[in-house]
Design a protein around this motif. Structure first.
Motif, PDB file in Angstrom:
ATOM      1  N   ASN A  72       0.857  -1.199  -0.064  1.00 46.02           N
ATOM      2  CA  ASN A  72       0.095  -0.161  -0.077  1.00 46.02           C
ATOM      3  C   ASN A  72       1.071   1.118   0.051  1.00 46.02           C
ATOM      4  O   ASN A  72       0.773   2.171   0.808  1.00 46.02           O
ATOM      5  N   LEU A  73       1.981   1.200  -0.954  1.00 44.42           N
ATOM      6  CA  LEU A  73       2.826   2.279  -1.024  1.00 44.42           C
ATOM      7  C   LEU A  73       2.719   3.170  -1.861  1.00 44.42           C
ATOM      8  O   LEU A  73       2.429   2.778  -3.090  1.00 44.42           O
ATOM      9  N   THR A  74       2.885   4.542  -1.758  1.00 46.59           N
ATOM     10  CA  THR A  74       2.615   5.589  -2.854  1.00 46.59           C
ATOM     11  C   THR A  74       3.765   5.746  -3.591  1.00 46.59           C
ATOM     12  O   THR A  74       5.212   5.664  -3.007  1.00 46.59           O
ATOM     13  N   VAL A  75       3.775   5.454  -5.094  1.00 45.50           N
ATOM     14  CA  VAL A  75       4.751   5.669  -5.817  1.00 45.50           C
ATOM     15  C   VAL A  75       4.511   7.116  -6.727  1.00 45.50           C
ATOM     16  O   VAL A  75       3.327   7.294  -6.909  1.00 45.50           O
ATOM     17  N   GLU A  76       5.612   7.567  -7.522  1.00 43.22           N
ATOM     18  CA  GLU A  76       5.212   8.540  -8.496  1.00 43.22           C
ATOM     19  C   GLU A  76       5.470   7.803  -9.827  1.00 43.22           C
ATOM     20  O   GLU A  76       6.549   6.860 -10.257  1.00 43.22           O
ATOM     21  N   MET A  77       4.801   8.397 -10.641  1.00 41.72           N
ATOM     22  CA  MET A  77       4.845   7.845 -12.353  1.00 41.72           C
ATOM     23  C   MET A  77       4.713   8.983 -13.312  1.00 41.72           C
ATOM     24  O   MET A  77       4.024   9.852 -12.955  1.00 41.72           O
ATOM     25  N   ILE A  78       5.667   8.758 -14.220  1.00 42.93           N
ATOM     26  CA  ILE A  78       5.355   9.663 -15.559  1.00 42.93           C
ATOM     27  C   ILE A  78       4.597   8.793 -16.335  1.00 42.93           C
ATOM     28  O   ILE A  78       5.017   7.572 -16.736  1.00 42.93           O
ATOM     29  N   TYR A  79       3.587   9.177 -16.968  1.00 42.07           N
ATOM     30  CA  TYR A  79       2.464   8.408 -17.649  1.00 42.07           C
ATOM     31  C   TYR A  79       2.192   9.062 -18.864  1.00 42.07           C
ATOM     32  O   TYR A  79       2.017  10.425 -18.903  1.00 42.07           O
ATOM     33  N   LEU A  80       2.048   8.350 -20.153  1.00 49.42           N
ATOM     34  CA  LEU A  80       1.367   8.941 -21.322  1.00 49.42           C
ATOM     35  C   LEU A  80       0.285   8.587 -21.415  1.00 49.42           C
ATOM     36  O   LEU A  80      -0.409   7.468 -21.495  1.00 49.42           O
ATOM     37  N   ALA A  81      -0.657   9.736 -21.461  1.00 49.99           N
ATOM     38  CA  ALA A  81      -2.117   9.442 -21.199  1.00 49.99           C
ATOM     39  C   ALA A  81      -2.712   9.428 -22.629  1.00 49.99           C
ATOM     40  O   ALA A  81      -1.953   9.440 -23.862  1.00 49.99           O
ATOM     41  N   ALA A  82      -3.945   8.839 -22.885  1.00 49.62           N
ATOM     42  CA  ALA A  82      -4.628   8.513 -24.169  1.00 49.62           C
ATOM     43  C   ALA A  82      -4.563   9.548 -25.298  1.00 49.62           C
ATOM     44  O   ALA A  82      -4.549   9.313 -26.275  1.00 49.62           O
ATOM     45  N   ILE A  94       1.593  13.963 -21.557  1.00 43.45           N
ATOM     46  CA  ILE A  94       2.584  13.247 -20.560  1.00 43.45           C
ATOM     47  C   ILE A  94       2.104  13.950 -18.977  1.00 43.45           C
ATOM     48  O   ILE A  94       2.131  15.281 -18.788  1.00 43.45           O
ATOM     49  N   THR A  95       1.674  12.920 -18.157  1.00 43.42           N
ATOM     50  CA  THR A  95       1.297  13.647 -16.670  1.00 43.42           C
ATOM     51  C   THR A  95       2.204  12.892 -15.726  1.00 43.42           C
ATOM     52  O   THR A  95       2.968  11.769 -15.934  1.00 43.42           O
ATOM     53  N   HIS A  96       2.322  13.521 -14.504  1.00 43.78           N
ATOM     54  CA  HIS A  96       2.764  13.118 -13.482  1.00 43.78           C
ATOM     55  C   HIS A  96       2.009  12.894 -12.361  1.00 43.78           C
ATOM     56  O   HIS A  96       1.127  13.632 -12.020  1.00 43.78           O
ATOM     57  N   ARG A  97       1.923  11.483 -12.140  1.00 45.67           N
ATOM     58  CA  ARG A  97       1.085  10.931 -11.046  1.00 45.67           C
ATOM     59  C   ARG A  97       1.644  10.498 -10.019  1.00 45.67           C
ATOM     60  O   ARG A  97       2.572   9.669  -9.811  1.00 45.67           O
ATOM     61  N   LEU A 152      -7.646   3.218 -14.313  1.00 46.49           N
ATOM     62  CA  LEU A 152      -6.804   1.992 -14.903  1.00 46.49           C
ATOM     63  C   LEU A 152      -5.706   2.665 -15.524  1.00 46.49           C
ATOM     64  O   LEU A 152      -5.766   3.562 -16.337  1.00 46.49           O
ATOM     65  N   PHE A 153      -4.599   1.933 -15.506  1.00 45.68           N
ATOM     66  CA  PHE A 153      -3.271   2.611 -16.150  1.00 45.68           C
ATOM     67  C   PHE A 153      -2.853   1.164 -16.930  1.00 45.68           C
ATOM     68  O   PHE A 153      -2.834   0.153 -16.577  1.00 45.68           O
ATOM     69  N   LYS A 154      -2.526   1.589 -18.213  1.00 45.10           N
ATOM     70  CA  LYS A 154      -1.730   0.612 -19.306  1.00 45.10           C
ATOM     71  C   LYS A 154      -0.304   0.713 -18.852  1.00 45.10           C
ATOM     72  O   LYS A 154       0.298   1.680 -18.864  1.00 45.10           O
ATOM     73  N   LYS A 155       0.244  -0.317 -18.758  1.00 46.95           N
ATOM     74  CA  LYS A 155       1.648  -0.715 -18.303  1.00 46.95           C
ATOM     75  C   LYS A 155       2.422  -0.096 -19.589  1.00 46.95           C
ATOM     76  O   LYS A 155       3.452   0.513 -19.230  1.00 46.95           O
TER      77      LYS A 155
END
Length: 73
Positions: free
Chosen positions: A12-22, A26-29, A53-56
């Motif tokens: 149940n650990l918070t992580v940060e992710m840089i993600y390419l949305a649909a 590019i977003t920081h989550r 939902l996030f695509k790997k």
């Protein structure tokens, strides 16, 4: 990457992710993983304040949550 997502899920650990949305933005989550699947995962997203939902395949980077340093006076 999968190891850190799995750790978020297990602990149940918070992580940060840089993600390419649909929409190709590019977003920081900041997220906590709730479910793991082969190609995607479900996580609580602090940006949207909801489960998402996030695509790997759209993950650009995953890192442990940065700790804010306390300033001493």
């Amino acid at each position: 990457m999968n190891g850190l997502l799995e750790k978020s899920f297990q602990e149940n650990l918070t992580v940060e992710m840089i993600y390419l949305a649909a929409n190709n933005q590019i977003t920081h989550r900041r997220i906590i993983v709730k479910e793991m699947h082969d190609r995607y995962f479900k996580a609580y997203c602090f940006l949207r304040k909801a489960d998402r939902l996030f695509k790997k395949e759209n993950i650009l980077s995953v890192m442990p949550e940065r700790r804010k340093l306390l300033k001493s006076s």
